[in-house]
Design a protein around this motif. Structure first.
Motif, short mmCIF file in Angstrom:
data_model
loop_
_atom_site.label_atom_id
_atom_site.label_comp_id
_atom_site.label_asym_id
_atom_site.label_seq_id
_atom_site.Cartn_x
_atom_site.Cartn_y
_atom_site.Cartn_z
N UNK A 10 38.99 53.51 44.35
CA UNK A 10 40.15 52.82 44.91
C UNK A 10 40.27 51.47 44.22
N UNK A 11 41.43 51.20 43.64
CA UNK A 11 41.71 49.92 42.98
C UNK A 11 42.82 49.23 43.76
N UNK A 12 42.48 48.13 44.44
CA UNK A 12 43.44 47.43 45.29
C UNK A 12 43.88 46.09 44.74
N UNK A 13 43.36 45.71 43.59
CA UNK A 13 43.71 44.41 43.01
C UNK A 13 44.25 44.61 41.60
N UNK A 14 45.18 43.74 41.21
CA UNK A 14 45.85 43.92 39.93
C UNK A 14 45.40 42.99 38.82
N UNK A 15 44.33 42.23 39.04
CA UNK A 15 43.84 41.34 37.98
C UNK A 15 43.13 42.19 36.91
N UNK A 16 43.12 41.67 35.70
CA UNK A 16 42.51 42.37 34.57
C UNK A 16 41.12 42.89 34.93
N UNK A 17 40.27 42.00 35.46
CA UNK A 17 38.88 42.38 35.73
C UNK A 17 38.75 43.45 36.81
N UNK A 25 45.37 53.92 43.34
CA UNK A 25 45.81 52.54 43.17
C UNK A 25 46.66 52.14 44.38
N UNK A 26 46.26 51.05 45.03
CA UNK A 26 46.95 50.59 46.22
C UNK A 26 47.21 49.09 46.13
N UNK A 27 48.09 48.61 46.96
CA UNK A 27 48.49 47.20 47.01
C UNK A 27 48.71 46.65 45.60
N UNK A 33 44.59 37.58 34.67
CA UNK A 33 43.43 37.26 35.49
C UNK A 33 43.71 35.93 36.19
N UNK A 34 43.24 35.81 37.40
CA UNK A 34 43.48 34.60 38.17
C UNK A 34 42.57 33.47 37.69
N UNK A 35 43.15 32.30 37.53
CA UNK A 35 42.38 31.13 37.11
C UNK A 35 41.97 30.32 38.35
N UNK A 36 42.89 30.14 39.26
CA UNK A 36 42.60 29.39 40.49
C UNK A 36 41.86 30.31 41.45
N UNK A 63 34.45 54.81 45.91
CA UNK A 63 34.08 53.50 45.36
C UNK A 63 35.30 52.61 45.47
N UNK A 64 35.12 51.43 46.03
CA UNK A 64 36.20 50.46 46.17
C UNK A 64 35.94 49.31 45.22
N UNK A 65 36.86 49.10 44.27
CA UNK A 65 36.66 48.00 43.32
C UNK A 65 37.47 46.79 43.73
#
Length: 165
Positions: free
Chosen positions: A13-20, A43-45, A61-64, A163-165
Motif C-alpha cells: 500500500x502506497x499512501x504518500x506521493x513523495x519521491x521516497x 495506491x491510495x490518497x 520530495x518534501x523539504x519542510x 506492507x504499508x509504505x
C-alpha cells in the motif's frame, strides 16, 4: 536458503506521493516480481500521484518537515531553508539525478517492469472519488480501482503479506 514459511504474495500500500515513498513501494514491488513473488500494489490518497499519467514522472520530495533530509556533505537541511522558493524543486531534481546515475528508472518505466513481471497495480476507490480521479486519468498499467474490501479479498492467502509504505 529454504524458508519454512516462504513469502508467496506481497500486497503493498502506497499512501504518500513523495519521491521516497513512491520509490519504496516500487522497489519492493519490483523486487517481489523479480523473485517470483506475486505482487499487488495499491495506491491510495496522495500515493495516487504515482499512477496518474500526467503526474507520475513529476514527483517531488518534501523539504519542510523532512528531518532526515541532508545537504551535500551530510549536514541536516535546516527547516527554514525549505521555505525558499525553488528549494523543493531543486532538492527533488538532485534526488532524481542521483537515482538516474544509479540507473533507477522513472516511475512510468518502473510500472512497466512490475507489470511485465506479473505485478498488478490498483487505485483506491475512496481516494479516487475524493480527488476526482477517473480510470482515464490513470496509467494503462492500472488494473482497476478497488474498494478497501476488494483489496483485502485480493490480498489474502497462505504466505501473503500486507506492507504499508
Amino acid at each position: 536458503m529454504e524458508q519454512k514459511y516462504p513469502v508467496k504474495k506481497v500486497n503493498i500500500i502506497c499512501a504518500k506521493g513523495a519521491i521516497e515513498d513512491v520509490y519504496a513501494a516500487l522497489v519492493m514491488g519490483n523486487g517481489a516480481v523479480m523473485e517470483g513473488i506475486e505482487c499487488n500494489l495499491f495506491f491510495t490518497f496522495f500515493g495516487l500521484d504515482a499512477i496518474i499519467k500526467n503526474r507520475m514522472d513529476k514527483l517531488h520530495t518534501s523539504v519542510v518537515g523532512n528531518a532526515a533530509l541532508r545537504l551535500p556533505g551530510g549536514m541536516r537541511m535546516p527547516t527554514l531553508l525549505g521555505v525558499i522558493p525553488g528549494m523543493e524543486a531543486m532538492t527533488s531534481s538532485m534526488m532524481l539525478s542521483q537515482m538516474e546515475k544509479l540507473d533507477v528508472p522513472p516511475v512510468s518505466e518502473f510500472l512497466d517492469l512490475i507489470t511485465a513481471g506479473g505485478g498488478k497495480i490498483y487505485a483506491c476507490h475512496l481516494a479516487a472519488q475524493m480527488f476526482k480521479v477517473t480510470k482515464e486519468d490513470l496509467t494503462e498499467h492500472c488494473s482497476g480501482i478497488l474498494t478497501v474490501g476488494e483489496f483485502y479479498a485480493l490480498a489474502g492467502g497462505e504466505g501473503s503479506h500486507i506492507i504499508f509504505t
